[in-house]
Design an enzyme around this catalytic site. Sequence first.
Site, PDB file in Angstrom:
ATOM      1  N   SER A   1     -16.288  23.087   6.319  1.00  8.97           N
ATOM      2  CA  SER A   1     -15.451  22.105   7.031  1.00  8.97           C
ATOM      3  C   SER A   1     -16.263  21.290   8.011  1.00  8.97           C
ATOM      4  O   SER A   1     -15.852  20.208   8.385  1.00  8.97           O
ATOM      5  CB  SER A   1     -14.315  22.746   7.822  1.00  8.97           C
ATOM      6  OG  SER A   1     -14.175  24.087   7.637  1.00  8.97           O
TER       7      SER A   1
ATOM      8  N   HIS B   1     -13.405  20.448  -0.109  1.00  4.57           N
ATOM      9  CA  HIS B   1     -12.831  20.952   1.139  1.00  4.57           C
ATOM     10  C   HIS B   1     -11.331  21.185   0.986  1.00  4.57           C
ATOM     11  O   HIS B   1     -10.524  20.263   1.049  1.00  4.57           O
ATOM     12  CB  HIS B   1     -13.115  19.964   2.284  1.00  4.57           C
ATOM     13  CG  HIS B   1     -12.716  20.490   3.621  1.00  4.57           C
ATOM     14  ND1 HIS B   1     -12.098  19.727   4.587  1.00  4.57           N
ATOM     15  CD2 HIS B   1     -12.824  21.737   4.160  1.00  4.57           C
ATOM     16  CE1 HIS B   1     -11.869  20.481   5.648  1.00  4.57           C
ATOM     17  NE2 HIS B   1     -12.295  21.687   5.409  1.00  4.57           N
TER      18      HIS B   1
ATOM     19  N   ASN C   1     -10.454  15.830   9.688  1.00  7.86           N
ATOM     20  CA  ASN C   1     -10.922  16.358  10.976  1.00  7.86           C
ATOM     21  C   ASN C   1     -11.560  15.290  11.858  1.00  7.86           C
ATOM     22  O   ASN C   1     -11.743  15.501  13.053  1.00  7.86           O
ATOM     23  CB  ASN C   1     -11.902  17.515  10.754  1.00  7.86           C
ATOM     24  CG  ASN C   1     -11.155  18.804  10.431  1.00  7.86           C
ATOM     25  OD1 ASN C   1      -9.963  18.922  10.731  1.00  7.86           O
ATOM     26  ND2 ASN C   1     -11.828  19.739   9.811  1.00  7.86           N
TER      27      ASN C   1
HETATM   28  N1  LIG Z   1     -10.307  29.204   7.541  1.00  6.08           N
HETATM   29  C1  LIG Z   1     -10.020  27.925   7.401  1.00  6.08           C
HETATM   30  O1  LIG Z   1      -8.972  27.434   7.850  1.00  6.08           O
HETATM   31  C2  LIG Z   1     -10.956  27.030   6.649  1.00  6.08           C
HETATM   32  C3  LIG Z   1     -10.469  25.822   6.108  1.00  6.08           C
HETATM   33  C4  LIG Z   1     -11.334  25.019   5.365  1.00  6.08           C
HETATM   34  C5  LIG Z   1     -12.647  25.411   5.178  1.00  6.08           C
HETATM   35  N2  LIG Z   1     -13.107  26.575   5.727  1.00  6.08           N
HETATM   36  C6  LIG Z   1     -14.505  26.948   5.461  1.00  6.08           C
HETATM   37  O2  LIG Z   1     -14.497  27.929   4.435  1.00  6.08           O
HETATM   38  C7  LIG Z   1     -15.591  28.840   4.625  1.00  6.08           C
HETATM   39  C8  LIG Z   1     -15.072  30.257   4.708  1.00  6.08           C
HETATM   40  O3  LIG Z   1     -14.137  30.373   5.746  1.00  6.08           O
HETATM   41  P1  LIG Z   1     -13.127  31.610   5.845  1.00  6.08           P
HETATM   42  O4  LIG Z   1     -12.176  31.281   6.934  1.00  6.08           O
HETATM   43  O5  LIG Z   1     -12.592  31.935   4.489  1.00  6.08           O
HETATM   44  O6  LIG Z   1     -14.130  32.772   6.323  1.00  6.08           O
HETATM   45  P2  LIG Z   1     -13.918  34.354   6.258  1.00  6.08           P
HETATM   46  O7  LIG Z   1     -14.697  34.911   7.381  1.00  6.08           O
HETATM   47  O8  LIG Z   1     -12.483  34.712   6.099  1.00  6.08           O
HETATM   48  O9  LIG Z   1     -14.664  34.761   4.896  1.00  6.08           O
HETATM   49  C9  LIG Z   1     -16.038  34.631   4.683  1.00  6.08           C
HETATM   50  C10 LIG Z   1     -16.469  35.632   3.624  1.00  6.08           C
HETATM   51  O10 LIG Z   1     -17.776  35.304   3.214  1.00  6.08           O
HETATM   52  C11 LIG Z   1     -18.522  36.516   3.061  1.00  6.08           C
HETATM   53  N3  LIG Z   1     -19.930  36.184   3.168  1.00  6.08           N
HETATM   54  C12 LIG Z   1     -20.641  35.895   4.281  1.00  6.08           C
HETATM   55  N4  LIG Z   1     -21.910  35.575   3.940  1.00  6.08           N
HETATM   56  C13 LIG Z   1     -22.002  35.680   2.599  1.00  6.08           C
HETATM   57  C14 LIG Z   1     -23.042  35.453   1.666  1.00  6.08           C
HETATM   58  N5  LIG Z   1     -24.246  35.073   2.042  1.00  6.08           N
HETATM   59  N6  LIG Z   1     -22.763  35.624   0.366  1.00  6.08           N
HETATM   60  C15 LIG Z   1     -21.545  36.007  -0.029  1.00  6.08           C
HETATM   61  N7  LIG Z   1     -20.513  36.238   0.798  1.00  6.08           N
HETATM   62  C16 LIG Z   1     -20.751  36.062   2.102  1.00  6.08           C
HETATM   63  C17 LIG Z   1     -17.981  37.430   4.144  1.00  6.08           C
HETATM   64  O11 LIG Z   1     -18.243  38.778   3.831  1.00  6.08           O
HETATM   65  C18 LIG Z   1     -16.499  37.085   4.107  1.00  6.08           C
HETATM   66  O12 LIG Z   1     -15.782  37.892   3.203  1.00  6.08           O
HETATM   67  C19 LIG Z   1     -16.317  28.358   5.878  1.00  6.08           C
HETATM   68  O13 LIG Z   1     -17.358  27.497   5.479  1.00  6.08           O
HETATM   69  C20 LIG Z   1     -15.243  27.588   6.620  1.00  6.08           C
HETATM   70  O14 LIG Z   1     -15.776  26.603   7.463  1.00  6.08           O
HETATM   71  C21 LIG Z   1     -12.285  27.397   6.438  1.00  6.08           C
END
Ligand SMILES: NC(=O)c1ccc[n+]([C@@H]2O[C@H](COP(=O)([O-])OP(=O)(O)OC[C@H]3O[C@@H](n4cnc5c(N)ncnc54)[C@H](O)[C@@H]3O)[C@@H](O)[C@H]2O)c1
Length: 504
Positions: free
Chosen positions: A123, A144, A194
């Site tokens: 994001s 995204h 955003n």
């Molecule tokens: N949460 C939101 O609202 C949202 C919305 C849009 C985009 N995003 C983006 O999506 C991505 C994930 O966000 P999230 O909220 O799902 O995070 P989260 O913390 O819920 O999940 C991340 C997962 O990635 C795993 N992980 C970490 N490093 C890793 C690696 N090197 N290889 C494989 N797995 C790995 C972790 O174990 C975890 O299970 C981020 O880039 C975030 O910016 C999040």
Amino acid sequence: MTALDLSSPVAVVGTGTMGQGIAQVALVAGHRVRLYDAVPGRAGEAAAAIGARLDRLVEKDRLSGAERDAARARLLPAETLAELADCSLVVEAVLERLDVKQQLFRELEDVVGDDCLLATNTSSLSVTAVGGALRNAGRFVGLHFFNPAPLLPLVEVVSGFATDVTSATRAYETARAWGKTPVACADTPGFIVNRIARPFYAEAFAVLEAQAADPATIDAVLRESGGFRMGAFELTDLIGQDVNESVTRSVWESFFQDVRFTPSLAQRRLVESGRLGRKSGQGWYDYADDAERSEPHTAERAQPPAYVVAEGDLGPASELLALIREAGIGVREDDEDHGTRLVLPGGGQLALADGQTSVEFRDVVYFDLALDYRKATRIALSASQDTSHGTLAEAIGLFQALGKDVSVIGDVPGMIVARTVARIVDLAHDAVAKGVATEEDIDTAMRLGVNYPLGPFEWSRRLGRSWAYDLLDDLHMRDSSGRYAPSLALYRHAYASEKREGTP
Ligand SMILES: NC(=O)c1ccc[n+]([C@@H]2O[C@H](COP(=O)([O-])OP(=O)(O)OC[C@H]3O[C@@H](n4cnc5c(N)ncnc54)[C@H](O)[C@@H]3O)[C@@H](O)[C@H]2O)c1
């Protein structure tokens, strides 16, 4: 270029909140989906959680039992990255850290085939930067999704500097085939949503910092007058103050601390003190069971005026004249005058918020912009210390006679809705001029991504070509920081109209 074939397996790497949601979307669309997470066992847990969500879809009759069973059979947790070798698309949703994402894509490039599309769900990082780690960054794109991915339709398809058109188109068509509404955008801070949504929060916080109104009043005005689904304070309490602030800071820092995106000191204090919103039990509001509900300021009943004199054109508020007449209050129109005000019987004036303050005029009350004056249930008024009590009472009585609640706020130029909408419109024009996205995609993104009642361009058209520019220009004169400086794109938009409309 068509969408990915349903026979092509899709991989999701990182199976937290977003990874699970994206995997569910691809799965329900009909793909085989492989799940991989760095933490052993987590991909399996994610598969079980997705399975449970599919069960709920069956309970709600949104999926048949047979479809659920087939989808479950297509969902395959993987223990190593090597198991993703046959995938045609890998969507990454791991930790939001450039080094972690780059390392992952370097490893992935050695595993998948040459024609596998690689996508990041980042994001706030630059898609170009993440893809910079790849030997072939042409096949790398931003996809995204918004949280919760299975429910929210919007997907921003982000092209980095190196992304080739066929990859971007394939990603776009695939998102569409998955039942989403994709919009195409360039790799700039905050992408579309955003970036353009920042003033919605920032202006509400600025009005609070100016001591002009409290959160409950600002929220009520944004909802009941502006037509926004939620106010900025209640919405950031829901999102989490830390999450919302980190998006603001990331956009601000990515734009080299552009003042238009300056974070809020009041929000900083909240985050520092651990008041993160609903999840911590307190944010702008208190969520304790016994907490008193914050109510918006609502003015006591006042006597409506017997008549008003309309001087000139009220612009975006011209519908008010019909409403005033319908309420049985006389409207005398004075076409000779080129002002844009209503004159009250006591001699005071009522004007639409325009970026000036009430202290600059003798006996004036400003009223805020409404999305639709007929439907609005609340209107904000602002008066200065020089406004007479009689004028304020007549103004309150007038809007109450139209069936509106009235909130009296402090004397801030541009009030609440007017400054917020003007800045959103400005950032949208600026974004188009900078090649971020088309007008149509920006409108779609803001309606679907953050539930705005109108897209910024739809709003801009309703307001008239120079309205937002004039308001920001006035605000800019009263705030030396540059925060309100209207963009060149908005100036061009306003100026072009003057030329077209003003010359024979
Ligand atoms: N949460 C939101 O609202 C949202 C919305 C849009 C985009 N995003 C983006 O999506 C991505 C994930 O966000 P999230 O909220 O799902 O995070 P989260 O913390 O819920 O999940 C991340 C997962 O990635 C795993 N992980 C970490 N490093 C890793 C690696 N090197 N290889 C494989 N797995 C790995 C972790 O174990 C975890 O299970 C981020 O880039 C975030 O910016 C999040």
